[in-house]
Design an enzyme around this catalytic site. Structure first.
Site, short mmCIF file in Angstrom:
data_model
loop_
_atom_site.label_atom_id
_atom_site.label_comp_id
_atom_site.label_asym_id
_atom_site.label_seq_id
_atom_site.Cartn_x
_atom_site.Cartn_y
_atom_site.Cartn_z
CE LYS A 1 38.13 44.01 36.74
NZ LYS A 1 37.06 43.46 35.84
CG HIS B 1 44.02 40.61 30.24
ND1 HIS B 1 43.72 41.94 30.14
CD2 HIS B 1 42.86 40.01 30.63
CE1 HIS B 1 42.44 42.14 30.42
NE2 HIS B 1 41.90 40.99 30.71
CB SER C 1 39.58 47.20 39.83
OG SER C 1 38.63 46.80 38.87
#
Ligand code: A3P
Length: 290
Positions: free
Chosen positions: A42, A103, A133
């Site tokens: 995010k 990630h 988020s």
């Protein structure tokens, strides 16, 4: 669909995917021309993917009409149930130079990326907006654990109990290595403040030189409003059973400072005190407003 519980992999909570495949991720041998984009979830991954892919393809708008995940920008550590190929399987079928997304915190990135001196772009976003988020994403993403109440979610974020682990360790890990490993370290807030300036920085890092009109076009194509209505950038191609965007849109707000609509003054103070402790050993110029 089941919401996968998190499992610890080398001390980091990750999605409970096919655990025995982790060694194949770590053993992955990239080509020196491969490019990695890494983020804490995010932080602006999809935005940066869109920018980089347009830069690599001379602003060709056709690129924007292809899905950002799948074969265009495979997700290194995502395993899918057969017959859907995993990220790694997709990558292995592609010809270098490949643009790969991850990630993973820096210590879990396959060593090959460093050995081959691949280019790596890292995008970081201020903790409070990143948290907000992620909270909305966990509400709508039916494969991640339930976010639970907002108050508890803040605690999970602070304690690094969310998928892909601690935001604090993530941003610090890449920050400390950015010079030694030639990582382009970007901030979401800088991209919001002056998208053109940051697009040019990315272009230069990639040793590209595009004419002004193409850069202008890329600025436009990667603006929030254009990406929001692009079915290939807003993830509406992902079935509702996985991303239920009636709960929260993937392209939700795209702003700096939205955290002020969620944190109470007491929560903000508690968060800031903890932040000062967790970030005391490093000086990363995050901005919570622009
Ligand atoms: P919000 O939830 O705050 O709206 P990621 O791609 O890493 O999952 O990040 C998603 C976040 O980036 C979402 O934040 C999304 O709206 C925002 N985003 C995506 N494209 C953007 C753009 N072109 N401009 C600004 N923000 C963007």
């Amino acid at each position: 669909l089941q919401r996968f519980p998190l499992v610890e992999v080398r001390g980091i909570p990750l999605m409970n995917l096919i655990a025995e495949n982790w060694s194949s991720v770590w053993d992955f041998c990239p080509d020196p021309s491969d490019l990695l984009i890494s983020t804490y979830p995010k932080a602006g991954t999809t935005w940066t993917q869109e920018i980089v892919d347009l830069l690599l393809n001379n602003g060709d708008a056709e690129i924007c009409r292809r899905a950002p995940t799948s074969e265009r920008i495979p997700f290194l550590e995502i395993f899918s149930p057969p017959p859907i190929p995993s990220g790694l399987e997709l990558i292995k079928k592609m010809k270098p130079p490949r643009f790969i997304k991850t990630h993973l915190p820096i210590q879990l990135v396959p060593e090959g990326f460093w050995e081959k001196k691949c280019k790596v772009i890292y995008v970081a976003r201020n903790a409070k907006d990143n948290l907000v988020s992620y909270y909305h994403f966990d509400r709508m993403n039916q494969t991640q654990p339930e976010p639970g109440p907002w108050e508890e979610y803040i605690q999970k974020f602070i304690k690094g109990k969310l998928a892909w682990g601690s935001w604090y360790d993530h941003v610090k890990g890449y920050w400390r290595e950015r010079e030694k490993r030639n990582i382009l370290y970007l901030f979401y807030e800088d991209m919001k403040e002056d998208p053109r300036r940051e697009i040019v920085r990315i272009m230069q890092y990639l040793d590209l030189s595009l004419p002004d009109d193409i850069i202008d076009k890329i600025v436009e194509l990667t603006s929030f409003n254009v990406m929001k209505d692009n079915p290939m950038a807003n993830y509406t191609f992902i079935p509702k059973i996985v991303f239920d965007q009636s709960i929260s849109a993937f392209m939700r707000k795209g702003e700096v400072g939205d955290w002020t609509n969620y944190f109470t003054p007491a929560q903000s103070q508690m968060f800031d005190e903890d932040y000062t402790r967790q970030m005391a050993d490093v000086d990363i110029p995050f901005r919570t407003s622009i």
